[in-house]
Design an enzyme around this catalytic site. Structure first.
Site, PDB file in Angstrom:
ATOM      1  N   GLY A  15       0.581  -1.295  -0.105  1.00 44.05           N
ATOM      2  CA  GLY A  15      -0.193  -0.147   0.200  1.00 44.05           C
ATOM      3  C   GLY A  15       0.746   1.276  -0.027  1.00 44.05           C
ATOM      4  CB  SER A  16       0.060   4.674   1.232  1.00 38.98           C
ATOM      5  OG  SER A  16      -1.007   4.746   0.424  1.00 38.98           O
ATOM      6  CB  THR A  17       4.434   1.512   3.584  1.00 40.70           C
ATOM      7  OG1 THR A  17       4.143   0.146   2.749  1.00 40.70           O
ATOM      8  CG2 THR A  17       3.584   1.592   4.694  1.00 40.70           C
ATOM      9  CE  LYS A  62       0.224   6.751  -1.884  1.00 41.75           C
ATOM     10  NZ  LYS A  62      -0.764   7.370  -1.131  1.00 41.75           N
TER      11      LYS A  62
END
Length: 482
Positions: A212-214, A216
Site C-alpha cells: 500500500g502507501s508505505t 510511496k
C-alpha cells in the site's frame, strides 16, 4: 588350467573387483550423502544423542534440552517463551525436522558440524560438544511487538539502522515449538498445519503482501534521486482527480478533501495522496521505479538474514496505468515487513543500508567464534540529501499527518501509513501497514520498524495503518530507545 576354468576365474575376479570398487565408491564419495539423508535413522539418533546447543538472546538461552523417557532418541528440544521467539528460532522436531535458525545451524547445535571437530575427532568421527548461536534480538523490543500484536494476524520487524542488527522479529498468531519437538506430537502438528491462520508461517519474512502507501517512500526517493522534483517542498504536477493513463479509471484519494492537487511530496505523504504518487510513478516510468525499489532490496530472492526471506516484488512488463498503480503500492507490488523496515532503516541511516542480520556470531563449546556477522556493512542506496528530506517529510506524517499514533514524547519519529487493497475489487478486509523510524536526540539511539496487520478482526471501516499498525510500531520503538 583349461580354458573354461581360466575364463570363469577371470570373470569371478572381475566381479570381486567390481564389488570392491562399488564399496570404495560408497565409502569415499557417497558416505556423507547417505549419512545426511533424512531417512537415515542413525543421523536422527546422533542429532539427539546429547543435549543440543542453544540459541541465545541477550546472553540467555531461549532453547534447552530435556531427557526423553524412552526410545533411541536420548534428548528432546525444549523452549523458553516458545511462542514469543518462534519467529526467530523456528522449531527442531524429532519427527518433522527443523526450520529457521534451528534448521540452518542444526549441525552446530547437535555437534555434528565438521567445524566443531579437531583433527583427532575428524579421524575417529567422535561427536563433538555442540556450539551456540548468538542472536541480535533485543528481548524488550521482541516482547513489546509480540504483546502489541496480541491476537491480530500480522508481523513486525525492528532493525538498528546503523548496524543492521535485527532487534525483533514477530509473527502472529504464533506457536510453541515445544509442542511439536518429540515423536508423539502428531495431534499438535495436525492442528498447526490445518489451522487457517497458518501459525507456522513466519509472516515477517515469508508472506509478501501489497504494501500500500508505505511504498510511496520508494517512489518519492526515486523522484528526488532522478531530479524529477528538487525537494519535498516544491509543488508536483498532480491533477486531482487523476485518471490512470489510457483508461477512464480515476485514482481516488482516501480523503477527498485533502489538499492533493499539485501537492508537494511532503504534503502528499502527510495526506497519503494517491493522485500524486500514481502520477509520479507514471512520469518516472517503471524502469526507474524498479531500479530504486531494487536498490532498497526488492526482487532479491537471496536475502538471507541468515534465514532466507521471500523476495519482495516490484513487477515488470506493465503499461503506464499499471505503473501508476504501483506508485501507491498496489497492482503486483508485494513486500515483507522485513523489506519495509529496510526502507525506513535506509532513510534513518543517512541513505545507507546496513545488511540486516539476526545472528551476531556462532561459537563452539569453548566460546571461540566459528563465524561472526559484521555490523554496519553498509551500501549507499540514496544520497544523504534525499534521506534527510525524506526523514523530514516522515516526521511531518507523524506530527501533523496520518501517522499520529506513532508519536513518542522526546523522540524524533517519522513514519508512513499504508492501507492496501485485498481481494478482487477490494472485496476483502484491507491490510494495514506502518513503516517508521525513531531517534532519541539525547543518546543518538535509532530504530526502524515495520508492522503489517493482515487481519485484526476489526470492522472494515476501522482498518487503517495509523489505527492498527502505528501503535504496535510505537511500542516497539519506545522499547528500543530505552
Amino acid at each position: 588350467m583349461n580354458k573354461t576354468i581360466r575364463r570363469t576365474s577371470v570373470f569371478a575376479l572381475l566381479l570381486v573387483l567390481a564389488l570392491l570398487g562399488r564399496a570404495t565408491w560408497v565409502q569415499a564419495y557417497e558416505g556423507k550423502a547417505l549419512a545426511n539423508d533424512s531417512k537415515n535413522r542413525r543421523k536422527t539418533i546422533a542429532q539427539y544423542a546429547q543435549p543440543l546447543g542453544n540459541i541465545v538472546v541477550a546472553g540467555s538461552p531461549v532453547t534447552g534440552s530435556k531427557r526423553t523417557e524412552s526410545g533411541d532418541l536420548a534428548y528432546e528440544r525444549s523452549y523458553t517463551d516458545g511462542e514469543l521467539y518462534a519467529a526467530v528460532t523456528g522449531y527442531s522436531s524429532q519427527a518433522y525436522g527443523a526450520t529457521q535458525l534451528e534448521g540452518i545451524y542444526s549441525g552446530i547445535l547437535d555437534g555434528t558440524d565438521d567445524r566443531l571437530k579437531n583433527p583427532v575427532d575428524a579421524v575417529t568421527r567422535r561427536q563433538q560438544e555442540p556450539g551456540t548461536v548468538v542472536t541480535t534480538i533485543d528481548p524488550a523490543v521482541q516482547k513489546a511487538g509480540y504483546e502489541a500484536l496480541g491476537r491480530k494476524k500480522g508481523a513486525a520487524v525492528a532493525i538498528d539502522p546503523a548496524s543492521g542488527r535485527i532487534l525483533a522479529m514477530v509473527s502472529t498468531p504464533s506457536y510453541d515449538p515445544s509442542d511439536i519437538a518429540g515423536t508423539t506430537d502428531g495431534a499438535a502438528w495436525k492442528e498447526l498445519t490445518e489451522d487457517p491462520d497458518k501459525p507456522l508461517v513466519n509472516r515477517a519474512l515469508r508472506q509478501p503482501l501489497p504494501p500500500g502507501s508505505t511504498f510511496k517512500l520508494v517512489v518519492a526517493a526515486a523522484a528526488l534521486e532522478d531530479g524529477l522534483y528538487s525537494s519535498v517542498d516544491v509543488p508536483t504536477t498532480s491533477p486531482q482527480p487523476y485518471t490512470l493513463p489510457g483508461t477512464r479509471t480515476v485514482l481516488e484519494n482516501e480523503n477527498a478533501s485533502a489538499p492533493c492537487e499539485d501537492a508537494t511530496i511532503r504534503t502528499a505523504l502527510r495526506y497519503s495522496c494517491n493522485n500524486v504518487f500514481g502520477k509520479m510513478a507514471a512520469d518516472l516510468g517503471q524502469d526507474k521505479v524498479r531500479a530504486m525499489a531494487e536498490k532498497f532490496g526488492f526482487n532479491d530472492d537471496e536475502l538471507d538474514v541468515p534465514v532466507r526471506a521471500y523476495a519482495s516484488v516490484y513487477p515488470s512488463g506493465m503499461d503506464r496505468a499499471q505503473t501508476a498503480l504501483t506508485g501507491i503500492g498496489q497492482f503486483d507490488v508485494t513486500a515483507t515487513p522485513l523489506q519495509m523496515a529496510m526502507v525506513s532503516a535506509v532513510i534513518a541511516n543517512d541513505g545507507r543500508l546496513a545488511a540486516p542480520h539476526m545472528v551476531s556470531e556462532v561459537v563452539d563449546s569453548d566460546g571461540d567464534a566459528l563465524r561472526a556477522f559484521d555490523d554496519g556493512d553498509a551500501a549507499r542506496i540514496v544520497s544523504s540529501a534525499t534521506a534527510e528530506q525524506l526523514r523530514s517529510a516522515m516526521v511531518t506524517v507523524v506530527e501533523r499527518g496520518t501517522g499520529s499514533n506513532a508519536a513518542i514524547a522526546g523522540a524524533e519519529v517519522g513514519g508512513k501509513t499504508g492501507t492496501a487493497q485485498h481481494g478482487e475489487n477490494n472485496s476483502k478486509t484491507p491490510y494495514a501497514w506502518f513503516t517508521s523510524y525513531a531517534e532519541d536526540p539525547s543518546t543518538g539511539k535509532q530504530v526502524a520498524v515495520a508492522v503489517m496487520i493482515e487481519d485484526s478482526g476489526a470492522a472494515r471501516s476501522e482498518v487503517s495503518g495509523n489505527g492498527l499498525a502505528a501503535p504496535v510500531a510505537r511500542k516497539m520503538m519506545a522499547a528500543a530507545l530505552k
